[in-house]
Design a protein around this motif. Structure first.
Motif, PDB file in Angstrom:
ATOM      1  N   THR A 140       0.773  -1.072   0.130  1.00  0.00           N
ATOM      2  CA  THR A 140      -0.043   0.106   0.018  1.00  0.00           C
ATOM      3  C   THR A 140       0.962   1.405  -0.088  1.00  0.00           C
ATOM      4  O   THR A 140       1.728   1.415   0.847  1.00  0.00           O
ATOM      5  N   VAL A 141       0.457   2.069  -0.960  1.00  0.00           N
ATOM      6  CA  VAL A 141       1.387   3.388  -0.908  1.00  0.00           C
ATOM      7  C   VAL A 141       0.196   4.583  -1.113  1.00  0.00           C
ATOM      8  O   VAL A 141      -0.727   4.417  -1.756  1.00  0.00           O
ATOM      9  N   ARG A 142       0.386   5.508  -0.180  1.00  0.00           N
ATOM     10  CA  ARG A 142      -0.521   6.432   0.017  1.00  0.00           C
ATOM     11  C   ARG A 142       0.321   7.807  -1.154  1.00  0.00           C
ATOM     12  O   ARG A 142       1.105   8.074  -0.979  1.00  0.00           O
ATOM     13  N   VAL A 143      -1.009   8.229  -2.016  1.00  0.00           N
ATOM     14  CA  VAL A 143      -0.437   9.128  -2.762  1.00  0.00           C
ATOM     15  C   VAL A 143      -1.141  10.412  -2.710  1.00  0.00           C
ATOM     16  O   VAL A 143      -2.442  10.439  -2.181  1.00  0.00           O
ATOM     17  N   PHE A 144      -0.559  11.695  -2.268  1.00  0.00           N
ATOM     18  CA  PHE A 144      -0.742  12.985  -1.949  1.00  0.00           C
ATOM     19  C   PHE A 144      -1.033  13.866  -3.217  1.00  0.00           C
ATOM     20  O   PHE A 144       0.092  13.843  -3.835  1.00  0.00           O
ATOM     21  N   LEU A 145      -2.024  14.752  -3.228  1.00  0.00           N
ATOM     22  CA  LEU A 145      -1.881  15.681  -4.212  1.00  0.00           C
ATOM     23  C   LEU A 145      -1.961  17.125  -3.422  1.00  0.00           C
ATOM     24  O   LEU A 145      -2.913  17.196  -2.692  1.00  0.00           O
ATOM     25  N   VAL A 146      -1.021  17.760  -3.918  1.00  0.00           N
ATOM     26  CA  VAL A 146      -0.718  18.915  -2.895  1.00  0.00           C
ATOM     27  C   VAL A 146      -0.429  20.334  -3.815  1.00  0.00           C
ATOM     28  O   VAL A 146       0.013  19.912  -4.886  1.00  0.00           O
ATOM     29  N   CYS A 182       1.865  19.304  -6.726  1.00  0.00           N
ATOM     30  CA  CYS A 182       2.936  18.250  -6.426  1.00  0.00           C
ATOM     31  C   CYS A 182       2.150  16.903  -6.117  1.00  0.00           C
ATOM     32  O   CYS A 182       0.928  16.897  -5.311  1.00  0.00           O
ATOM     33  N   VAL A 183       2.769  15.838  -6.724  1.00  0.00           N
ATOM     34  CA  VAL A 183       2.163  14.400  -6.621  1.00  0.00           C
ATOM     35  C   VAL A 183       3.294  13.818  -5.492  1.00  0.00           C
ATOM     36  O   VAL A 183       4.512  13.420  -6.035  1.00  0.00           O
ATOM     37  N   ALA A 184       2.962  13.623  -4.268  1.00  0.00           N
ATOM     38  CA  ALA A 184       4.138  13.027  -3.107  1.00  0.00           C
ATOM     39  C   ALA A 184       3.317  11.713  -2.688  1.00  0.00           C
ATOM     40  O   ALA A 184       2.068  11.477  -2.695  1.00  0.00           O
ATOM     41  N   SER A 185       4.294  10.795  -2.571  1.00  0.00           N
ATOM     42  CA  SER A 185       3.896   9.742  -2.260  1.00  0.00           C
ATOM     43  C   SER A 185       4.766   9.126  -1.068  1.00  0.00           C
ATOM     44  O   SER A 185       6.066   9.390  -0.804  1.00  0.00           O
ATOM     45  N   VAL A 186       4.010   8.181  -0.259  1.00  0.00           N
ATOM     46  CA  VAL A 186       4.841   7.419   0.818  1.00  0.00           C
ATOM     47  C   VAL A 186       4.156   6.002   1.106  1.00  0.00           C
ATOM     48  O   VAL A 186       3.287   5.748   0.838  1.00  0.00           O
ATOM     49  N   THR A 187       5.277   5.074   1.497  1.00  0.00           N
ATOM     50  CA  THR A 187       5.106   3.636   1.502  1.00  0.00           C
ATOM     51  C   THR A 187       4.222   3.575   3.066  1.00  0.00           C
ATOM     52  O   THR A 187       4.201   4.304   3.601  1.00  0.00           O
ATOM     53  N   GLY A 188       3.731   2.306   3.245  1.00  0.00           N
ATOM     54  CA  GLY A 188       2.982   2.064   4.216  1.00  0.00           C
ATOM     55  C   GLY A 188       3.912   1.951   5.507  1.00  0.00           C
ATOM     56  O   GLY A 188       3.580   2.267   6.556  1.00  0.00           O
ATOM     57  N   SER A 189       5.505   1.947   5.305  1.00  0.00           N
ATOM     58  CA  SER A 189       6.052   2.184   6.355  1.00  0.00           C
ATOM     59  C   SER A 189       6.678   3.553   6.691  1.00  0.00           C
ATOM     60  O   SER A 189       7.457   3.783   7.434  1.00  0.00           O
ATOM     61  N   GLY A 190       6.300   4.572   5.878  1.00  0.00           N
ATOM     62  CA  GLY A 190       6.498   5.911   6.147  1.00  0.00           C
ATOM     63  C   GLY A 190       7.493   6.250   5.253  1.00  0.00           C
ATOM     64  O   GLY A 190       8.048   7.403   5.175  1.00  0.00           O
ATOM     65  N   ARG A 191       8.322   5.449   4.114  1.00  0.00           N
ATOM     66  CA  ARG A 191       9.365   5.773   3.466  1.00  0.00           C
ATOM     67  C   ARG A 191       8.808   6.739   1.963  1.00  0.00           C
ATOM     68  O   ARG A 191       7.917   6.424   1.393  1.00  0.00           O
ATOM     69  N   PRO A 192       9.298   7.988   2.131  1.00  0.00           N
ATOM     70  CA  PRO A 192       8.813   8.906   0.881  1.00  0.00           C
ATOM     71  C   PRO A 192       9.200   8.533  -0.297  1.00  0.00           C
ATOM     72  O   PRO A 192      10.649   7.909  -0.451  1.00  0.00           O
ATOM     73  N   LEU A 193       8.608   8.544  -1.507  1.00  0.00           N
ATOM     74  CA  LEU A 193       9.142   8.143  -2.999  1.00  0.00           C
ATOM     75  C   LEU A 193       9.315   9.484  -3.495  1.00  0.00           C
ATOM     76  O   LEU A 193       8.780  10.576  -2.998  1.00  0.00           O
ATOM     77  N   ALA A 194      10.003   9.408  -4.713  1.00  0.00           N
ATOM     78  CA  ALA A 194      10.037  10.661  -5.445  1.00  0.00           C
ATOM     79  C   ALA A 194       8.891  11.527  -5.745  1.00  0.00           C
ATOM     80  O   ALA A 194       7.912  10.696  -6.087  1.00  0.00           O
TER      81      ALA A 194
END
Length: 156
Positions: A14-20, A31-43
């Motif tokens: 599961t990855v949470r994708v944010f629109l900011v 900005c399209v920002a994403s973070v993994t379920g463990s909290g690691r930010p993606l590019a």
């Protein structure tokens, strides 16, 4: 934050994708920002937008596993495609260092989504103006782009 979605990533779960929306001088940037379920930010992916014109498609993800974001920098809509890879998502591939709305490998300006169709996939309908004799008088044509497993290409 404008919106967020939890998507199923084939490698990362599961990855949470944010629109900011961010303000940079007097121009808004999306900005399209994403973070993994463990909290690691993606590019993150930055895109030029007008006001708050940054939204997820509905549904956000089709059967290809790609996630779709619709944006508008002020004139025409565009479609960003988040294509999963081992590290998060493939690079959008902006060709310009100053404009982030057109000319990316997975960014389709003056485009809209069609579908998902019976196969569960979106088709990207991209418009192009010939600008002959001028852009105001030029003919507009459309091409349907389909996912081949690596990129969106015209059928045929």
């Amino acid at each position: 934050m404008l919106d967020h979605r939890d998507i199923r990533h084939p490698e990362l779960g599961t990855v949470r994708v944010f629109l900011v929306r961010r303000s940079v001088s007097h121009y808004p940037k999306g900005c399209v920002a994403s973070v993994t379920g463990s909290g690691r930010p993606l590019a993150s992916v930055y895109v030029d937008i007008y006001e708050n014109d940054l939204n997820f498609a509905d549904p956000a993800t089709d059967t290809t596993g790609n996630t779709f974001v619709v944006y508008n920098p002020g004139r025409y809509d565009g479609v960003l495609v988040l294509v999963p890879d081992a590290d998060g998502f493939e690079d959008i591939g902006w060709r310009s260092t100053t404009e982030h709305y057109s000319g990316g490998r997975f960014a389709y300006y003056h485009a809209r989504l069609d579908g998902p169709g019976e196969d569960g996939r979106y088709t990207i309908i991209q418009s192009e103006n010939s600008c002959v004799p001028s852009c105001a008088q030029g003919a507009t044509s459309q091409v349907s782009l389909h996912w081949n497993g690596h990129e969106y290409l015209p059928a045929g």
